[in-house]
Write a protein that holds these residues in place. Structure first.
Motif, PDB file in Angstrom:
ATOM      1  N   VAL A 144       0.866  -1.183   0.000  1.00 29.88           N
ATOM      2  CA  VAL A 144       0.000   0.000   0.000  1.00 29.88           C
ATOM      3  C   VAL A 144       0.901   1.231   0.000  1.00 29.88           C
ATOM      4  O   VAL A 144       1.714   1.418   0.900  1.00 29.88           O
ATOM      5  CB  VAL A 144      -0.926   0.000   1.227  1.00 29.88           C
ATOM      6  N   GLU A 145       0.755   2.049  -1.032  1.00 27.20           N
ATOM      7  CA  GLU A 145       1.569   3.256  -1.120  1.00 27.20           C
ATOM      8  C   GLU A 145       1.026   4.361  -0.222  1.00 27.20           C
ATOM      9  O   GLU A 145       1.800   5.150   0.330  1.00 27.20           O
ATOM     10  CB  GLU A 145       1.623   3.738  -2.572  1.00 27.20           C
ATOM     11  N   ARG A 146      -0.267   4.423  -0.141  1.00 24.81           N
ATOM     12  CA  ARG A 146      -0.910   5.407   0.736  1.00 24.81           C
ATOM     13  C   ARG A 146      -2.292   4.894   1.078  1.00 24.81           C
ATOM     14  O   ARG A 146      -2.978   4.311   0.223  1.00 24.81           O
ATOM     15  CB  ARG A 146      -1.000   6.763   0.040  1.00 24.81           C
ATOM     16  N   GLY A 147      -2.701   5.066   2.310  1.00 27.59           N
ATOM     17  CA  GLY A 147      -3.996   4.554   2.712  1.00 27.59           C
ATOM     18  C   GLY A 147      -4.708   5.458   3.686  1.00 27.59           C
ATOM     19  O   GLY A 147      -4.079   6.073   4.561  1.00 27.59           O
ATOM     20  N   TRP A 148      -6.025   5.558   3.511  1.00 23.69           N
ATOM     21  CA  TRP A 148      -6.885   6.316   4.404  1.00 23.69           C
ATOM     22  C   TRP A 148      -7.851   5.354   5.100  1.00 23.69           C
ATOM     23  O   TRP A 148      -8.295   4.367   4.512  1.00 23.69           O
ATOM     24  CB  TRP A 148      -7.718   7.332   3.629  1.00 23.69           C
ATOM     25  N   PHE A 149      -8.182   5.701   6.348  1.00 22.63           N
ATOM     26  CA  PHE A 149      -9.153   4.913   7.097  1.00 22.63           C
ATOM     27  C   PHE A 149     -10.062   5.869   7.855  1.00 22.63           C
ATOM     28  O   PHE A 149      -9.590   6.826   8.484  1.00 22.63           O
ATOM     29  CB  PHE A 149      -8.448   3.988   8.090  1.00 22.63           C
ATOM     30  N   ASN A 150     -11.362   5.635   7.753  1.00 27.18           N
ATOM     31  CA  ASN A 150     -12.334   6.406   8.511  1.00 27.18           C
ATOM     32  C   ASN A 150     -13.167   5.438   9.326  1.00 27.18           C
ATOM     33  O   ASN A 150     -13.816   4.546   8.759  1.00 27.18           O
ATOM     34  CB  ASN A 150     -13.235   7.217   7.589  1.00 27.18           C
ATOM     35  N   LEU A 151     -13.141   5.609  10.659  1.00 22.23           N
ATOM     36  CA  LEU A 151     -13.803   4.639  11.524  1.00 22.23           C
ATOM     37  C   LEU A 151     -15.315   4.679  11.373  1.00 22.23           C
ATOM     38  O   LEU A 151     -15.945   3.666  11.070  1.00 22.23           O
ATOM     39  CB  LEU A 151     -13.418   4.872  12.984  1.00 22.23           C
ATOM     40  N   PHE A 152     -15.908   5.826  11.560  1.00 23.47           N
ATOM     41  CA  PHE A 152     -17.358   5.939  11.375  1.00 23.47           C
ATOM     42  C   PHE A 152     -17.646   7.267  10.703  1.00 23.47           C
ATOM     43  O   PHE A 152     -17.231   8.324  11.197  1.00 23.47           O
ATOM     44  CB  PHE A 152     -18.108   5.852  12.709  1.00 23.47           C
ATOM     45  N   VAL A 153     -18.335   7.197   9.607  1.00 22.28           N
ATOM     46  CA  VAL A 153     -18.751   8.392   8.876  1.00 22.28           C
ATOM     47  C   VAL A 153     -20.250   8.321   8.713  1.00 22.28           C
ATOM     48  O   VAL A 153     -20.810   7.262   8.395  1.00 22.28           O
ATOM     49  CB  VAL A 153     -18.058   8.467   7.489  1.00 22.28           C
ATOM     50  N   GLN A 154     -20.902   9.449   8.958  1.00 20.65           N
ATOM     51  CA  GLN A 154     -22.354   9.506   8.802  1.00 20.65           C
ATOM     52  C   GLN A 154     -22.664  10.087   7.421  1.00 20.65           C
ATOM     53  O   GLN A 154     -22.452  11.277   7.180  1.00 20.65           O
ATOM     54  CB  GLN A 154     -22.969  10.399   9.890  1.00 20.65           C
ATOM     55  N   PRO A 155     -23.133   9.251   6.492  1.00 23.87           N
ATOM     56  CA  PRO A 155     -23.321   9.730   5.125  1.00 23.87           C
ATOM     57  C   PRO A 155     -24.550  10.607   4.936  1.00 23.87           C
ATOM     58  O   PRO A 155     -24.775  11.128   3.863  1.00 23.87           O
ATOM     59  CB  PRO A 155     -23.459   8.432   4.325  1.00 23.87           C
ATOM     60  N   GLY A 156     -25.367  10.764   5.925  1.00 25.74           N
ATOM     61  CA  GLY A 156     -26.575  11.563   5.778  1.00 25.74           C
ATOM     62  C   GLY A 156     -27.737  10.970   6.532  1.00 25.74           C
ATOM     63  O   GLY A 156     -28.622  11.684   6.981  1.00 25.74           O
ATOM     64  N   ASN A 157     -27.741   9.689   6.704  1.00 29.57           N
ATOM     65  CA  ASN A 157     -28.795   8.989   7.423  1.00 29.57           C
ATOM     66  C   ASN A 157     -28.341   8.813   8.865  1.00 29.57           C
ATOM     67  O   ASN A 157     -27.312   8.209   9.131  1.00 29.57           O
ATOM     68  CB  ASN A 157     -29.059   7.640   6.768  1.00 29.57           C
ATOM     69  N   ALA A 158     -29.094   9.362   9.803  1.00 34.13           N
ATOM     70  CA  ALA A 158     -28.691   9.320  11.204  1.00 34.13           C
ATOM     71  C   ALA A 158     -28.550   7.904  11.722  1.00 34.13           C
ATOM     72  O   ALA A 158     -27.816   7.655  12.673  1.00 34.13           O
ATOM     73  CB  ALA A 158     -29.705  10.097  12.058  1.00 34.13           C
ATOM     74  N   ALA A 159     -29.232   6.943  11.114  1.00 39.26           N
ATOM     75  CA  ALA A 159     -29.186   5.554  11.580  1.00 39.26           C
ATOM     76  C   ALA A 159     -28.098   4.752  10.890  1.00 39.26           C
ATOM     77  O   ALA A 159     -28.008   3.545  11.097  1.00 39.26           O
ATOM     78  CB  ALA A 159     -30.552   4.896  11.361  1.00 39.26           C
ATOM     79  N   GLU A 160     -27.283   5.395  10.087  1.00 40.29           N
ATOM     80  CA  GLU A 160     -26.278   4.672   9.312  1.00 40.29           C
ATOM     81  C   GLU A 160     -24.893   5.220   9.598  1.00 40.29           C
ATOM     82  O   GLU A 160     -24.692   6.424   9.754  1.00 40.29           O
ATOM     83  CB  GLU A 160     -26.592   4.790   7.816  1.00 40.29           C
ATOM     84  N   ARG A 161     -23.933   4.312   9.688  1.00 40.30           N
ATOM     85  CA  ARG A 161     -22.526   4.673   9.821  1.00 40.30           C
ATOM     86  C   ARG A 161     -21.729   3.827   8.842  1.00 40.30           C
ATOM     87  O   ARG A 161     -22.106   2.699   8.523  1.00 40.30           O
ATOM     88  CB  ARG A 161     -22.003   4.438  11.242  1.00 40.30           C
ATOM     89  N   ARG A 162     -20.592   4.376   8.390  1.00 39.04           N
ATOM     90  CA  ARG A 162     -19.745   3.633   7.457  1.00 39.04           C
ATOM     91  C   ARG A 162     -18.300   3.647   7.926  1.00 39.04           C
ATOM     92  O   ARG A 162     -17.803   4.671   8.391  1.00 39.04           O
ATOM     93  CB  ARG A 162     -19.816   4.236   6.048  1.00 39.04           C
ATOM     94  N   MET A 163     -17.661   2.504   7.838  1.00 38.99           N
ATOM     95  CA  MET A 163     -16.219   2.419   8.003  1.00 38.99           C
ATOM     96  C   MET A 163     -15.625   2.322   6.604  1.00 38.99           C
ATOM     97  O   MET A 163     -16.057   1.482   5.801  1.00 38.99           O
ATOM     98  CB  MET A 163     -15.838   1.206   8.847  1.00 38.99           C
ATOM     99  N   ILE A 164     -14.644   3.152   6.323  1.00 39.00           N
ATOM    100  CA  ILE A 164     -14.184   3.336   4.949  1.00 39.00           C
ATOM    101  C   ILE A 164     -12.673   3.123   4.869  1.00 39.00           C
ATOM    102  O   ILE A 164     -11.912   3.626   5.706  1.00 39.00           O
ATOM    103  CB  ILE A 164     -14.544   4.751   4.429  1.00 39.00           C
ATOM    104  N   TYR A 165     -12.277   2.367   3.846  1.00 36.44           N
ATOM    105  CA  TYR A 165     -10.867   2.131   3.553  1.00 36.44           C
ATOM    106  C   TYR A 165     -10.600   2.615   2.128  1.00 36.44           C
ATOM    107  O   TYR A 165     -11.345   2.270   1.201  1.00 36.44           O
ATOM    108  CB  TYR A 165     -10.518   0.642   3.637  1.00 36.44           C
ATOM    109  N   ARG A 166      -9.548   3.360   1.959  1.00 38.32           N
ATOM    110  CA  ARG A 166      -9.140   3.802   0.611  1.00 38.32           C
ATOM    111  C   ARG A 166      -7.632   3.581   0.515  1.00 38.32           C
ATOM    112  O   ARG A 166      -6.846   4.205   1.240  1.00 38.32           O
ATOM    113  CB  ARG A 166      -9.508   5.262   0.372  1.00 38.32           C
ATOM    114  N   LEU A 167      -7.230   2.661  -0.381  1.00 35.81           N
ATOM    115  CA  LEU A 167      -5.832   2.252  -0.465  1.00 35.81           C
ATOM    116  C   LEU A 167      -5.304   2.461  -1.876  1.00 35.81           C
ATOM    117  O   LEU A 167      -5.939   2.034  -2.846  1.00 35.81           O
ATOM    118  CB  LEU A 167      -5.693   0.761  -0.104  1.00 35.81           C
ATOM    119  N   TRP A 168      -4.134   3.088  -1.969  1.00 31.46           N
ATOM    120  CA  TRP A 168      -3.480   3.261  -3.266  1.00 31.46           C
ATOM    121  C   TRP A 168      -2.422   2.176  -3.429  1.00 31.46           C
ATOM    122  O   TRP A 168      -1.555   1.997  -2.567  1.00 31.46           O
ATOM    123  CB  TRP A 168      -2.824   4.626  -3.356  1.00 31.46           C
ATOM    124  N   ILE A 169      -2.486   1.476  -4.560  1.00 27.47           N
ATOM    125  CA  ILE A 169      -1.516   0.420  -4.836  1.00 27.47           C
ATOM    126  C   ILE A 169      -1.066   0.523  -6.291  1.00 27.47           C
ATOM    127  O   ILE A 169      -1.790   1.072  -7.130  1.00 27.47           O
ATOM    128  CB  ILE A 169      -2.107  -0.982  -4.582  1.00 27.47           C
TER     129      ILE A 169
END
Length: 799
Positions: A661-686
């Motif tokens: 992995v050359e560069r990577g981002w991680f977000n533990l919990f992101v609220q995309p707009g729906n109060a009842a929803e959370r997302r864990m997000i991985y973005r990896l450059w290879i």
């Protein structure tokens, strides 16, 4: 690559110097095209092939183990493989035979047991003029001597067994000039120049063809096509190993490694080519296509299919006898005299037409030879009788001294110690090859080439061939023996074929009838991997003729004009630089942990859910191991995006193996707009060896559904493989997957973490800074108290 370095441009880049690559390089260069040929192995001028035990111990190809020798050996499920690595490819170790594929063996729609069929989209008539040209260039001629013991014995036995023999054309210099009188050990002509600048000699009849001819008597590709190609202006480079390639700006960007056997250090470089020709052999070219298929979106799903070993089988004839005045006497075969192969028999095939009564699949059986030094090894295998004779002779010599006989001439005694050995002189290997079933599958596993092929579906074919070998042995009064591997129903192939088979369309093959790869531009494969089935006889001539035909078609169409101004290419241009890290805050506490997720990803798909089952059935494994870091746990908790960094690696066969992995981002919990929803997000450059950048976008979608689904939500990662290094969107990461059918999506699938793996993950938490355990607790509190308790409880029960 430093900023001062530039990328080369060439009209045609040829990868490999075997029968396909050498022909292509010569034909293109002689037509005035700029050509670079890259061969991973070293050159072997006459006199440089290994002969001593010390030299043979290093005569294998495995650069990670600092081995840069001639032989590359493989072990797969059902068979072993032996190929070569050196300037001239397989011609350096083949037995010189140039036989044409039988006309009726270009079969059409021939069913295979596991489904599908063998189909040849070309015919003998298509190849005949190219067969003629290759035979002329290679100086092919039948074995000219009539008094070679093994040849005479093999042909006599075959005739008595009702078989018809033929002297196959051999690419060997038997005379100083072509059409001249055969003579041993005279200086041989070099009609195409001499790429090595070393003197060549006519055939010494030493049986060393398969371990490299130190006299230059074999008309190998370095002495023929490659010498002619170099004379025509081709740039031929050895110890250059291609690692990956991608299409970029209307050309092929090819990454390669220059090996230095003295230091063991390789230098990675880049070259751009308008046309790319893969001719690295069945194992090499198929591996490169499988490894780089993520950068070849149009590659046929037939990749890896139609593998076979061309029906190769090795047998042995021991202790040949002849009756002389009612007495059985050892027959001298002297298999170490002459080239390896001098004569052959052909056994018919049910495809031979109405005039044939053959029921099975056809094959050839050929006499075989070996180097003279193996005679000593064969006799040493009879060690018990040697020791017995030597002991008796030693006792006799001692008694002579003790009792005053004192004979000074001990020649008789030494002759007795050696004995009247006959095993080596009365034995002969025999080689079989023919139409086994091309039902093998080539694929990557853990980034390594693997093959599933078995003798089971070809067992009748091998039984018939072994019966023919035994019949020839019986006519020589010899014992027939299988090679030891046959007891495990395994074979050794020196003629691997298939993997990128030609076909009429991309659903049937990887390349068309001229070797052009379906779904790509200016990419060809010209070697044994394009054969959709066995050639039957030795395949070298057919591969070379196929390449000659393919390049003839290439030359009929003008090459597109490309820019020739060197363009600077640096890693920074391909990969945006990392943000400068802020100086460490001595009052901040960082938290890091390691996570591993595994699953399946399919290329050519964009919906993770739909792709998963197909990817699982295809066994397209995909995993990553990441270290997630938060430089300041307080800032991480306070940040609504809860952003951290990810480092580690992705390991996937669709990417050719493990990729950092050359560069990577991680977000533990992101609220995309729906109060009842959370997302864990991985973005990896290879960036795999192809040089094509990709982004792994992974999303865990945590939402409140009826029932208890927290574990499934937080351990299932929906993955898309995106083309290019795609940064997070402006305004912050939301974890939106791209829509189905989006052109930037190269592949999709699902990854999961199992409870036991999660339990192990819990042990990887580490902190740096004053907060210590409190930082981990803060991370846990953020991880939704209820969810944290759920994870901890499951992990505890699993442990």
């Amino acid at each position: 690559m430093s900023q001062e370095q530039t990328v080369e441009y060439v009209d045609s880049l040829v990868v490999g110097s075997g029968f396909g690559g050498s022909v292509a390089a010569y034909r293109l260069a002689s037509a005035g095209r700029s050509v670079v040929l890259m061969e991973r192995g070293r050159p072997y001028p006459p006199g440089t092939f290994a002969r001593t035990p010390s030299e043979f111990s290093e005569n294998f190809w495995s650069p990670p183990d600092s081995l840069y020798g001639l032989f590359e050996t493989w072990s797969f499920r059902g068979l072993e493989g032996v190929v070569s690595s050196g300037l001239g490819g397989g011609s350096l170790i083949y037995a010189n035979v140039l036989l044409r594929k039988d006309p009726d063996w270009f079969v059409h729609d021939s069913p295979l047991p596991g489904g599908g069929y063998e189909n040849w989209p070309i015919s003998r008539e298509d190849l005949d003029p190219h067969y003629d040209e290759v035979e002329r260039m290679m100086g092919a001629a039948p074995y000219p001597y009539t008094d070679t013991s093994k040849t005479v014995a093999f042909e006599e036995a075959a005739h008595r067994a009702g078989l018809r023999t033929l002297r196959p054309p051999l690419a060997v210099s038997f005379a100083p000039e072509r059409e001249g009188r055969p003579s041993v050990g005279l200086v041989a002509a070099a009609p195409y120049g001499n790429i090595h600048g070393s003197e060549r000699f006519t055939c010494m009849l030493c049986g060393e063809c398969d371990i490299g001819c130190n006299y230059g008597s074999k008309n190998t590709l370095d002495h023929t096509y490659l010498s002619a190609a170099a004379h025509a202006g081709a740039d031929i480079r050895t110890l250059h190993e291609v690692k990956g390639f991608r299409r970029l700006d209307g050309a092929w960007e090819v990454r390669y490694r220059v090996h230095d056997p003295h230091t063991g250090v390789g230098i990675d470089r880049v070259i751009n080519a308008t046309r790319l020709i893969l001719a690295a052999g069945t194992f090499g070219s198929t591996y490169l296509l499988l490894k780089n298929r993520a950068s070849l979106p149009g590659l046929s799903t037939a990749i890896g299919t139609r593998f076979c070993g061309n029906g190769d089988l090795l047998g042995f004839l021991f202790n040949a006898r002849e009756s002389i005045e009612r007495t059985a006497k050892a027959r001298r075969l002297v298999s170490s005299r002459g080239p390896v192969i001098t004569s052959a028999v052909r056994v018919g095939d049910r495809a031979d037409g109405d005039d044939s009564d053959a029921k099975g699949r056809g094959y050839y059986v050929q006499d075989a030879g070996y180097p003279g030094f193996l005679n000593w090894l064969m006799e040493l295998s009879q060690l018990r009788s040697v020791i017995s004779r030597s002991t008796r002779v030693a006792a006799r010599m001692l008694a002579s001294r003790l009792f005053g006989e004192a004979r000074s001439n001990v020649s008789r005694d030494l002759a007795s110690a050696i004995g009247k050995v006959s095993l080596s002189s009365s034995s002969m290997p025999v080689l079989g090859m023919g139409r086994d079933l091309p039902d093998g599958m080539m694929y990557l596993e853990g980034g390594r080439l693997q093959i599933d092929w078995t003798t089971a579906t070809s067992i009748d074919y091998f039984a018939h061939m072994r019966a023919t070998m035994a019949k020839i042995a019986a006519e020589l009064g010899a014992e027939y023996a299988d090679n030891p591997l046959w007891w495990a129903k395994r074979v050794i192939t020196v003629h691997p074929l298939g993997g990128a088979p030609m076909g009429r369309h991309p659903y049937e093959g990887v390349v068309d009838a001229w070797g052009k790869v379906f779904g790509t531009e200016d990419l060809w494969v010209l070697d044994g991997s394009v054969m959709p089935g066995p050639t039957g006889p030795n395949p070298s001539l057919t591969i070379a003729a196929f390449a000659d035909r393919a390049v003839t078609r290439q030359l009929d169409s003008p090459i597109p004009r490309r820019r020739r101004t060197p363009v600077r290419s640096t890693p920074e241009e391909r990969t945006p630089p990392m943000d400068a890290e802020s100086p460490a805050d001595p009052d901040a506490t960082s938290v890091r942990f390691t996570e591993q997720m595994k699953g399946f990803v399919k290329l050519g798909a964009s919906d993770p859910r739909d792709a998963y089952e197909d990817a699982r059935l295809l066994d397209e494994k995909f995993m990553f191991e990441l270290t997630i870091s938060t430089p300041d746990i307080d800032g991480f908790v306070a940040d609504p995006l809860h952003a951290g960094s990810a480092s580690g690696f992705v390991d996937a066969d669709v990417l050719g193996g493990q990729v950092p992995v050359e560069r990577g981002w991680f977000n533990l919990f992101v609220q995309p707009g729906n109060a009842a929803e959370r997302r864990m997000i991985y973005r990896l450059w290879i960036t795999p060896d192809s040089g094509a950048p990709f982004t792994v976008l992974g999303v865990k979608d945590v939402h409140d559904d009826p029932g208890f689904d927290l574990w499934d939500d937080t351990t299932t990662l929906y993955v898309q493989l995106l083309t290019g290094h795609v940064p997070p969107p402006e305004g912050g990461e939301r974890g939106d997957l791209l829509p189905v059918g989006h052109p930037e999506v190269t592949g999709a699938g699902l990854l999961r973490i199992k409870p036991l793996d999660f339990a192990k993950q819990m042990t990887t938490f580490r902190t740096t800074g004053p907060e210590g355990a409190a930082a981990v607790a803060g991370f846990g509190s953020l991880f939704l108290g209820q969810l944290w308790d759920t994870y901890a409880g499951l992990a505890a029960r699993e442990d």
